[in-house]
Design an enzyme around this catalytic site. Structure first.
Site, PDB file in Angstrom:
ATOM      1  N   HIS A  96       0.816  -1.321   0.106  1.00 39.91           N
ATOM      2  CA  HIS A  96      -0.075  -0.207  -0.124  1.00 39.91           C
ATOM      3  C   HIS A  96       0.867   1.375  -0.292  1.00 39.91           C
ATOM      4  O   HIS A  96       1.958   1.218   0.442  1.00 39.91           O
ATOM      5  CB  HIS A  96      -0.707  -0.039   1.200  1.00 39.91           C
ATOM      6  CG  HIS A  96      -0.060   0.256   2.646  1.00 39.91           C
ATOM      7  ND1 HIS A  96       0.535  -1.031   3.137  1.00 39.91           N
ATOM      8  CD2 HIS A  96      -0.050   1.370   3.355  1.00 39.91           C
ATOM      9  CE1 HIS A  96       1.089  -0.327   4.224  1.00 39.91           C
ATOM     10  NE2 HIS A  96       0.758   0.791   4.515  1.00 39.91           N
ATOM     11  N   ASP A  98       0.335   4.848   1.789  1.00 40.24           N
ATOM     12  CA  ASP A  98      -0.405   5.392   3.108  1.00 40.24           C
ATOM     13  C   ASP A  98      -1.694   6.547   2.670  1.00 40.24           C
ATOM     14  O   ASP A  98      -1.405   7.438   1.901  1.00 40.24           O
ATOM     15  CB  ASP A  98       0.421   6.219   4.043  1.00 40.24           C
ATOM     16  CG  ASP A  98       1.389   5.092   4.813  1.00 40.24           C
ATOM     17  OD1 ASP A  98       0.954   4.082   4.962  1.00 40.24           O
ATOM     18  OD2 ASP A  98       2.555   5.732   5.067  1.00 40.24           O
ATOM     19  N   HIS A 250       4.803   0.535   0.068  1.00 36.05           N
ATOM     20  CA  HIS A 250       5.382  -0.399   1.034  1.00 36.05           C
ATOM     21  C   HIS A 250       4.594  -1.495   1.723  1.00 36.05           C
ATOM     22  O   HIS A 250       3.299  -1.661   1.532  1.00 36.05           O
ATOM     23  CB  HIS A 250       5.983   0.594   2.319  1.00 36.05           C
ATOM     24  CG  HIS A 250       4.958   1.472   2.943  1.00 36.05           C
ATOM     25  ND1 HIS A 250       4.354   2.184   2.456  1.00 36.05           N
ATOM     26  CD2 HIS A 250       4.379   1.138   4.064  1.00 36.05           C
ATOM     27  CE1 HIS A 250       3.468   2.979   3.229  1.00 36.05           C
ATOM     28  NE2 HIS A 250       3.523   2.203   4.223  1.00 36.05           N
ATOM     29  N   ARG A 264       5.276   6.744  13.446  1.00 35.93           N
ATOM     30  CA  ARG A 264       5.216   7.078  11.947  1.00 35.93           C
ATOM     31  C   ARG A 264       4.425   8.756  12.139  1.00 35.93           C
ATOM     32  O   ARG A 264       3.485   9.088  12.601  1.00 35.93           O
ATOM     33  CB  ARG A 264       4.162   6.318  11.220  1.00 35.93           C
ATOM     34  CG  ARG A 264       4.440   6.911   9.743  1.00 35.93           C
ATOM     35  CD  ARG A 264       3.439   6.194   8.824  1.00 35.93           C
ATOM     36  NE  ARG A 264       2.026   6.663   9.218  1.00 35.93           N
ATOM     37  CZ  ARG A 264       0.848   6.106   8.735  1.00 35.93           C
ATOM     38  NH1 ARG A 264       0.633   5.086   7.882  1.00 35.93           N
ATOM     39  NH2 ARG A 264      -0.207   6.790   9.048  1.00 35.93           N
TER      40      ARG A 264
HETATM   41  C1  OGA Z   1       3.025   2.353   7.978  1.00 34.39           C
HETATM   42  C2  OGA Z   1       3.701   1.375   7.650  1.00 34.39           C
HETATM   43  C3  OGA Z   1       5.177  -0.395   7.890  1.00 34.39           C
HETATM   44  C4  OGA Z   1       5.891  -0.892   9.030  1.00 34.39           C
HETATM   45  O1  OGA Z   1       3.623   2.940   8.966  1.00 34.39           O
HETATM   46  O2  OGA Z   1       2.576   3.125   7.288  1.00 34.39           O
HETATM   47  O3  OGA Z   1       2.810   0.615   6.777  1.00 34.39           O
HETATM   48  O4  OGA Z   1       7.024  -1.772   8.581  1.00 34.39           O
HETATM   49  N1  OGA Z   1       4.580   0.839   8.303  1.00 34.39           N
HETATM   50  O5  OGA Z   1       5.725  -1.048  10.150  1.00 34.39           O
HETATM   51 MN    MN Z   2       1.841   2.217   5.637  1.00 32.28          MN
END
Ligand code: OGA
Ligand code: MN
Length: 273
Positions: A96, A98, A250, A264
């Site tokens: 995806h 974000d 990701h 994040r």
């Molecule tokens: C995010 C996500 C990936 C991870 O923070 O948006 O998808 O490895 N994280 O935690």
């Molecule tokens: Mn993400």
């Protein structure tokens, strides 16, 4: 001195020689911003910084987003805390970018490892310009004309089911109605096209029958799985990743069962076109 080294020919670069506890010099800020666009995702190691310093770092690249999926443990509305020990099916283990369910999805995300399991919990990124370029001519021409519906329902259901969100699905749906984005979006800086559909939030291709939409959307969503477009990062404590959410996707590898905590922050983007 700031040093930026690509890690493979397709995407990803290691950034060293910078201390993210302090404001960046204008030259370093500009170099990091340019590298973000060029390499798609930047990796920083050994950045033992506070949440406030993390937020201050991100703010140097634009206004911060307040994400709709507020997590339970977040002390600051701008910071999402991902606290997981059974990550399968919780959302990030699907390719995806974000918050594409928003009319204006983030420009970028800055993720930092706060607690990591002894083994596992890597994250993968994929260059969606490369994914777009790898489509055959006929399919690319079709994709150029398509747009798709993005909807918060599926990721929100997963967050609620996993106990990560205490908000009501109906409230969130009312606040974030489905939006339509182009299937091939144009990067506002480079003007290059990137494939822009994902299995978390993209639900339907506009103007197609249900059968057409299901089959073609599945094909386009799964196209990201080719390792040719990807880079994989193994986290240390206090590692950070900063990605261009307009051009990469990701995937968090759900292969651990001990606690993993990530912080994040997302930066405001612009309307995809
Ligand atoms: C995010 C996500 C990936 C991870 O923070 O948006 O998808 O490895 N994280 O935690
Ligand atoms: Mn993400």
């Amino acid at each position: 001195m700031l040093d930026i080294q690509p890690v493979n020919p397709t995407l990803g670069a290691n950034v060293s020689g910078v201390d993210l506890r302090k404001p960046l010099s204008p030259a370093d800020r500009d170099a990091i911003e340019a590298a973000l666009v060029e390499y798609g995702v930047l990796f920083f190691r050994k950045q033992d910084i506070t949440p406030e310093q993390h937020i201050a770092f991100a703010r140097q690249f634009g206004e911060l987003d307040v994400p709709p999926l507020q997590t339970k443990y977040s002390a600051n509305p701008e910071m999402t805390v991902l606290d997981q020990d059974s990550p399968k099916g919780e959302g990030a283990d699907e390719w995806h970018s974000d918050n594409t369910f928003a009319a204006i999805p983030p420009m970028g995300s800055v993720l930092r490892a706060v607690m990591i399991p002894p083994l596992g919990g890597d994250t993968c990124w994929a260059n969606m310009h490369a994914a777009y370029d790898a489509l055959s001519g006929p399919l690319r021409r079709m994709v150029d004309e398509l747009s798709a519906v993005h909807d918060i329902t599926k990721p929100m259901r997963k967050a609620i089911a996993a106990g990560h969100s205490v908000e009501s699905l109906a409230d969130i749906q009312a606040q974030w109605p489905p939006v339509v984005h182009p299937v091939a979006r144009t990067h506002p800086v480079t003007k290059k096209k990137a494939l822009f559909v994902n299995g978390n939030s993209t639900t339907q291709l506009v103007g197609m029958s249900e059968r057409e939409s299901e089959t073609i959307l599945r094909l386009l969503i799964d196209h990201v799985r080719d390792p040719l477009f990807q880079v994989r990062f193994s986290w240390d404590l206090h590692s950070m990743a900063f990605w261009d959410n307009r051009s990469v996707q990701h995937y968090a590898v759900p292969d651990y069962d001990q606690r993993r905590i990530m912080n994040r922050v997302t930066i405001v983007g612009d309307r995809p076109y």
